[in-house]
Design a protein around this motif. Sequence first.
Motif, mmCIF file in Angstrom:
data_model
loop_
_atom_site.group_PDB
_atom_site.id
_atom_site.type_symbol
_atom_site.label_atom_id
_atom_site.label_comp_id
_atom_site.label_asym_id
_atom_site.label_seq_id
_atom_site.Cartn_x
_atom_site.Cartn_y
_atom_site.Cartn_z
ATOM 1 N N ASN A 1 -6.545 3.781 4.161
ATOM 2 C CA ASN A 1 -5.348 2.983 3.841
ATOM 3 C C ASN A 1 -4.882 2.097 4.992
ATOM 4 O O ASN A 1 -3.707 1.712 5.054
ATOM 5 N N THR B 1 0.851 -1.179 0.000
ATOM 6 C CA THR B 1 0.000 0.000 0.000
ATOM 7 C C THR B 1 0.892 1.237 0.000
ATOM 8 O O THR B 1 2.115 1.127 0.018
ATOM 9 N N SER B 2 0.286 2.402 0.017
ATOM 10 C CA SER B 2 1.074 3.638 0.052
ATOM 11 C C SER B 2 1.770 3.842 1.388
ATOM 12 O O SER B 2 2.709 4.619 1.502
#
Length: 337
Positions: free
Chosen positions: A241, A221-222
């Motif tokens: 997120n 993920t970011s």
Amino acid sequence: MKKEIPWNLIIQKLKHDITAEEEHDLTVWLAEDNHRVIFEELQTLWQKVQENAINYTPDTNYYWKELSKRMKTTEVKAEPSVHKTRSVSFKRYAAVASVFLLIALSCTLYIGINLGRPESGTQVYTNLSGKSKVYLSDGTQVCLHTNTSLSLNTDFNDNSRLVNLLGEAYFDIKHDKDHPFVVETEGMKVVVHGTKFNVTSHPDSANTYVGLVEGSVSLETSKEHRLMQPGEMATFNKLNNALSIERGDVHFMSSWANDKIIFKGKPLGYICRFLSKWYSVKINLSPSLSDKYIYSFTLRHETLEEIVRIMARLNPLEYNFDEHNVLTIKEISSTNP
């Protein structure tokens, strides 16, 4: 004529995987009108595919349109199969696995070769009802659930093994240590080298779910990069997120992708949980019925309506599907004369 083409029977015949009952149904259809001409044309296309399309990946939508023109059809859309597959209701067939496989693996491929269309662009596989299997050029098998789309570049297996998923799919990844397989969803990537796992990422849901059956995968993920082990389930929140991983029932999560489910002396509540997953439909069951009735049967390709109709014959149940395909099951109330 279009609405009468039994795509599923034709595919089973071309694959030499047809039962005696299916063979009989196909023979009856071939005896009518000019159906044999249609079948022979499709058979020729299929044979051409086997001979010429070793590494070719077609643009499904484009070639289906071209095939439709050649067959002089007036509409370009997938047709329901006469030989029914699973769906949430016998009245609600949108598309079936047979048409999907025919488009993806046979006619479209042949037309692409003969028209000389460049091997570039994006390939999109869409399944609207039931489940469909996709066989990718690297040997990977993907089973698509209801309302699911899988897209990939036509240079797949040459430069990278990257696919994009909207919906739910079960992946059986062909091992390749030099080229990791990547499933891209909204806000997260699932990176693997060879394994079996289930991914659910519907556009109208705030979460993406990953269940790992075999092997290992990494989630990117970011914010973070984490590894999963078999038996673990991951939940990724698309809004903030946030990613969490914990032990879970991964076999139930991927049960819909099986060829069959065997129930032996299981209560109605237990069965409805699997039916909801198998048919991708919400089921409202009266709490008093959850453990009241016991059933034993094998679930294969029947429609959901067929299953609950049989249950209602065995026990005093009534059911209905609303306009959103939500199934409600309750007990028939008894009244004194």
